[in-house]
Design a protein around this motif. Structure first.
Motif, short mmCIF file in Angstrom:
data_model
loop_
_atom_site.label_atom_id
_atom_site.label_comp_id
_atom_site.label_asym_id
_atom_site.label_seq_id
_atom_site.Cartn_x
_atom_site.Cartn_y
_atom_site.Cartn_z
N VAL A 115 -5.98 -8.71 0.89
CA VAL A 115 -6.03 -7.67 -0.13
C VAL A 115 -6.26 -8.37 -1.47
CG1 VAL A 115 -4.71 -5.91 -1.37
CG2 VAL A 115 -4.57 -6.07 1.13
N VAL A 116 -7.22 -7.87 -2.23
CA VAL A 116 -7.54 -8.43 -3.54
C VAL A 116 -6.89 -7.55 -4.61
CG1 VAL A 116 -9.39 -8.97 -5.16
CG2 VAL A 116 -9.70 -9.42 -2.71
N VAL A 117 -6.13 -8.19 -5.50
CA VAL A 117 -5.47 -7.47 -6.59
C VAL A 117 -5.87 -8.10 -7.91
CG1 VAL A 117 -3.50 -6.85 -5.14
CG2 VAL A 117 -3.39 -8.92 -6.53
N THR A 118 -6.00 -7.28 -8.94
CA THR A 118 -6.32 -7.81 -10.26
C THR A 118 -5.07 -8.35 -10.93
OG1 THR A 118 -6.17 -5.55 -11.12
CG2 THR A 118 -8.37 -6.40 -10.62
N ALA A 119 -5.26 -9.41 -11.74
CA ALA A 119 -4.13 -10.08 -12.36
C ALA A 119 -4.49 -10.51 -13.78
CB ALA A 119 -3.76 -11.30 -11.52
N PRO A 120 -3.59 -10.23 -14.76
CA PRO A 120 -2.26 -9.67 -14.58
C PRO A 120 -2.33 -8.22 -14.13
CG PRO A 120 -2.81 -9.68 -16.91
CD PRO A 120 -3.92 -10.42 -16.20
N GLY A 121 -1.26 -7.76 -13.48
CA GLY A 121 -1.33 -6.40 -12.98
C GLY A 121 -0.01 -5.88 -12.47
N TYR A 122 -0.03 -4.62 -12.17
CA TYR A 122 1.08 -3.90 -11.55
C TYR A 122 1.39 -4.57 -10.21
CZ TYR A 122 3.38 0.44 -9.81
OH TYR A 122 4.25 1.38 -9.32
N PRO A 123 2.65 -4.94 -9.94
CA PRO A 123 2.94 -5.75 -8.76
C PRO A 123 2.94 -5.02 -7.43
CG PRO A 123 4.96 -5.28 -9.97
CD PRO A 123 3.83 -4.75 -10.81
N VAL A 124 2.91 -3.69 -7.42
CA VAL A 124 3.11 -2.96 -6.16
C VAL A 124 1.98 -3.15 -5.15
CG1 VAL A 124 3.43 -0.64 -5.17
CG2 VAL A 124 4.70 -1.33 -7.20
N PRO A 125 0.69 -3.17 -5.54
CA PRO A 125 -0.34 -3.42 -4.53
C PRO A 125 -0.15 -4.76 -3.82
CG PRO A 125 -1.34 -2.56 -6.53
CD PRO A 125 0.09 -2.85 -6.86
N GLU A 126 0.24 -5.79 -4.57
CA GLU A 126 0.48 -7.09 -3.96
C GLU A 126 1.66 -7.05 -3.02
OE1 GLU A 126 1.72 -11.67 -5.23
OE2 GLU A 126 0.80 -10.34 -6.72
N GLY A 158 -14.08 -9.59 5.68
CA GLY A 158 -12.72 -9.75 6.16
C GLY A 158 -11.65 -9.19 5.25
N THR A 159 -12.05 -8.71 4.07
CA THR A 159 -11.08 -8.13 3.13
C THR A 159 -10.79 -6.68 3.52
OG1 THR A 159 -11.74 -9.58 1.31
CG2 THR A 159 -10.74 -7.48 0.70
N ALA A 160 -9.53 -6.30 3.42
CA ALA A 160 -9.13 -4.92 3.73
C ALA A 160 -9.30 -4.01 2.53
CB ALA A 160 -7.67 -4.90 4.19
N ILE A 161 -8.77 -4.43 1.38
CA ILE A 161 -8.74 -3.59 0.17
C ILE A 161 -9.06 -4.44 -1.04
CG2 ILE A 161 -7.35 -2.01 -1.25
CD1 ILE A 161 -5.35 -1.89 1.13
N VAL A 162 -9.86 -3.90 -1.93
CA VAL A 162 -10.01 -4.44 -3.27
C VAL A 162 -9.44 -3.40 -4.24
CG1 VAL A 162 -11.64 -5.08 -5.09
CG2 VAL A 162 -12.00 -5.90 -2.75
N TRP A 163 -8.43 -3.81 -4.99
CA TRP A 163 -7.76 -2.91 -5.92
C TRP A 163 -8.36 -3.04 -7.32
CZ3 TRP A 163 -4.49 1.01 -5.20
CH2 TRP A 163 -3.80 1.08 -3.99
N LEU A 164 -8.61 -1.91 -7.94
CA LEU A 164 -8.90 -1.83 -9.37
C LEU A 164 -7.83 -0.97 -10.03
CD1 LEU A 164 -12.78 -1.24 -9.39
CD2 LEU A 164 -11.56 -3.41 -9.64
N ASN A 165 -7.59 -1.20 -11.30
CA ASN A 165 -6.60 -0.41 -12.04
C ASN A 165 -7.08 -0.28 -13.48
OD1 ASN A 165 -3.47 -1.22 -13.61
ND2 ASN A 165 -4.25 0.81 -13.15
#
Length: 374
Positions: A115-126, A158-165
């Motif tokens: 799972v790809v998360v943007t950083a800095p960011g809200y910790p819940v997706p991670e 192979g990535t499941a989710i890419v998160w944007l916020n």
């Protein structure tokens, strides 16, 4: 007793440390003005509270996982007005118990290794990804890129989710429609889900933010939103996920297992909230006034605005880029003003603090006076 090793490895939620510092300051007689935690403290509009009271039924039954059709219809109508998108309420909209639980649970539903998360960011997706047993990849949001991610830096296969916020927590940055278009095209090419957390979409002080629901092709795309911010309803826990019917169908299969269907009386209050825009304009005006008061005071105290003009957060560079946690704790001791160290949102946030515009206007004015007198 043995604990889940993921839970053991997470460590304390960063804001626990901030809460401990605030309690210690208060115990020492400090009058704390809390700009640290982003919990809206404006009153929920009266017409929403009345809708809730009127919806409480003497007969209490379990709510259905797919939500009330009236609420799905109200959300679809709001999306059509706000983003120009025509959603099928039966297949493309799902009410949620706020957006946090839905953000956390998405990784449980989808295949893929990371799972790809943007950083800095809200910790819940991670954290949701880690509990789902997936690898987490942090995608930096850099000031020199306008806090937008480099989509070419993602290992898409192979990535499941890419998160944007966007509008972004904590930076306040917004994203152009072109970013969503390219991210969605890459997601479809590699069979990845593009998940867009748009909890702050209605709090903006420049141009109205764009959103992923504006895309003409929403395959592999889901969007999360909530009433907590736009309608001052954090305690109601009412939000939605909308987008690709296949993802929505999978969530409908999953969610009855974890018991997160919103209460029906809350859903009926949510119908009223999504159906009215005047109160949202009023909420935005309140945050704009608080922003105007506090931003100049922080700048006078040596901080520099580093982020965008959306959300109810100020993303501020510390004086001379000094250690953010040290600066935040010194500010709390010296003035009673609590802000969140940027490093709480990941190492990419070092050298910054986040100030939440959530106290009353009177308390924000008091905080501004303390900053100017520091």
């Amino acid at each position: 007793m043995r604990l889940n090793p993921v839970l053991e490895g997470l460590g304390a939620y960063p804001f626990v440390r901030l809460n401990e510092a605030k309690r210690a300051a208060a115990a020492d007689g400090v009058d704390v003005i809390d700009l640290g935690v982003g919990e809206p403290r404006e009153q929920t509009p009266a017409f929403i509270r009345e809708a809730l009271r009127g919806a409480v039924d003497p007969l209490s039954t379990y709510p259905l996982a797919e939500g009330l059709p009236e609420l799905r219809g109200a959300i679809s109508a709001w999306v059509a007005t706000r983003f120009g998108a025509q959603l099928d309420p039966a297949t493309e909209v799902l009410p949620t118990l706020g957006s946090k639980e839905a953000v956390f649970h998405l990784a449980q539903v989808l295949g893929g290794e990371r799972v790809v998360v943007t950083a800095p960011g809200y910790p819940v997706p991670e954290r949701g990804a880690r509990f789902a047993g997936k690898e987490v990849v942090r995608l930096p949001l850099l000031a020199e890129r306008g806090f937008l991610p480099d989509l070419d830096a993602i290992d898409w296969p192979g990535t499941a989710i890419v998160w944007l916020n966007f509008p972004n927590n904590p930076t306040g940055a917004t994203a152009p429609l072109e970013l969503y278009e390219r991210a969605a095209a890459l997601a479809r090419e590699h069979d990845v889900v593009l998940a867009s957390d748009e909890a702050y979409s209605e709090l903006w002080f420049g141009e109205q933010p764009r959103g992923a629901l504006e895309l003409t092709d929403r395959r592999n795309v889901v969007v999360f939103n909530t009433l907590s911010k736009r309608s001052s309803m954090p305690g109601y826990r009412s939000g939605f996920v909308a987008g690709d019917p296949q993802v929505i169908a999978a969530l409908k299969r999953y969610r009855p297992n974890v018991g997160v269907a919103p209460q029906e009386f809350v859903q009926r209050a949510a119908v009223a909230a999504w159906s009215d825009e005047q109160h949202v304009d009023d909420v935005r005006d309140v945050y704009r006034a608080k922003r105007d008061v506090l931003l100049g005071a922080f700048e006078a105290a040596g901080f520099t605005l580093a982020g965008g003009d959306a959300t109810f957060f100020l993303w501020l560079r510390t004086p001379d880029g000094a250690d953010d946690e040290r600066i935040a704790m010194a500010l709390l001791r010296e003035t009673g003003i609590a802000v969140a160290p940027g490093s709480f949102f990941g190492p990419e946030g070092a050298g910054h603090v986040r100030a939440a515009l959530v106290p009353t206007r009177e308390r924000c004015a008091e905080a501004a006076a303390r900053l100017r007198g520091r």
